[in-house]
Design a protein around this motif. Structure first.
Motif, PDB file in Angstrom:
ATOM      1  N   LYS A  56       0.947  -1.253   0.055  1.00 43.11           N
ATOM      2  CA  LYS A  56       0.107   0.007  -0.042  1.00 43.11           C
ATOM      3  C   LYS A  56       0.885   1.021  -0.123  1.00 43.11           C
ATOM      4  CE  LYS A  56      -3.940  -2.092   2.088  1.00 43.11           C
ATOM      5  NZ  LYS A  56      -4.845  -2.090   0.880  1.00 43.11           N
ATOM      6  N   TRP A  60       1.311   3.876  -3.159  1.00 43.27           N
ATOM      7  CA  TRP A  60       1.262   5.340  -2.838  1.00 43.27           C
ATOM      8  C   TRP A  60       2.300   6.289  -3.660  1.00 43.27           C
ATOM      9  CZ3 TRP A  60       4.008   8.689   0.576  1.00 43.27           C
ATOM     10  CH2 TRP A  60       3.293  10.040   0.534  1.00 43.27           C
ATOM     11  N   SER A  63       2.528   6.298  -7.299  1.00 42.82           N
ATOM     12  CA  SER A  63       1.418   6.960  -7.801  1.00 42.82           C
ATOM     13  C   SER A  63       2.079   8.416  -7.963  1.00 42.82           C
ATOM     14  CB  SER A  63       0.108   6.999  -7.104  1.00 42.82           C
ATOM     15  OG  SER A  63       0.369   7.599  -5.760  1.00 42.82           O
ATOM     16  N   ARG A  64       2.852   8.816  -6.804  1.00 36.56           N
ATOM     17  CA  ARG A  64       3.458  10.054  -6.664  1.00 36.56           C
ATOM     18  C   ARG A  64       4.440  10.537  -7.660  1.00 36.56           C
ATOM     19  NH1 ARG A  64       4.971  12.501  -1.210  1.00 36.56           N
ATOM     20  NH2 ARG A  64       5.657  14.160  -2.826  1.00 36.56           N
TER      21      ARG A  64
END
Length: 148
Positions: A56, A60, A63-64
């Protein structure tokens, strides 16, 4: 019954793990089969939790990275493929006796091993080492008790 819960809990704790919990449980007079089963399940569940939580955070971060427009280089991609193919089995199989299962899983994921690859190899490793520690302790304990 409480002693078996302690075996499960001890195997789930990163610094105790199966290498210590299984011999202690068997030497204290608990059933080797139940000690091995509960230690395996306790250790595996927390390793799986670590793998899920890590993914997870990793998703994240990725995605950044995509928002910034930066991708991995070809060299990095090739390095990850080599690591996934050869690195995780060795790390998983040596982990329980060298650095612990939880740390081995974390390092594998940190180096880019996939969630599935890490799960498969950590499960295999925990199963093998559970059998090794359990059988060796039970046989050794029986040998010393019978020959005392």
């Amino acid at each position: 019954m409480f002693e078996y819960f302690l075996v499960f809990l001890g195997a789930a704790i990163p610094w105790l793990e199966i290498a210590l919990v299984i011999p202690l449980g068997i030497v204290s007079g608990l059933s080797p089969v139940w000690v091995m089963i509960l230690a395996f399940v306790g250790n595996l569940l927390t390793v799986l939790f670590l793998i899920i939580a890590f993914q997870k955070v990793k998703a994240w971060l990725e995605s950044r990275k995509k928002k910034d427009g930066k991708g991995d280089s070809k060299r990095t991609e090739r390095g990850k493929r080599v690591w996934n193919k050869y690195g995780m089995p060795g790390l998983a199989l040596l982990g329980p006796i060298v650095i612990g299962t939880h740390i081995a899983a974390f390092i594998g994921l940190l180096f880019g091993a996939s969630k599935v690859n890490t799960t498969i190899w950590m499960t295999i490793s925990i199963a093998i080492w559970t059998l090794v520690f359990g059988i060796a302790t039970a046989m050794g304990f029986d040998f010393f008790v019978k020959n005392a």
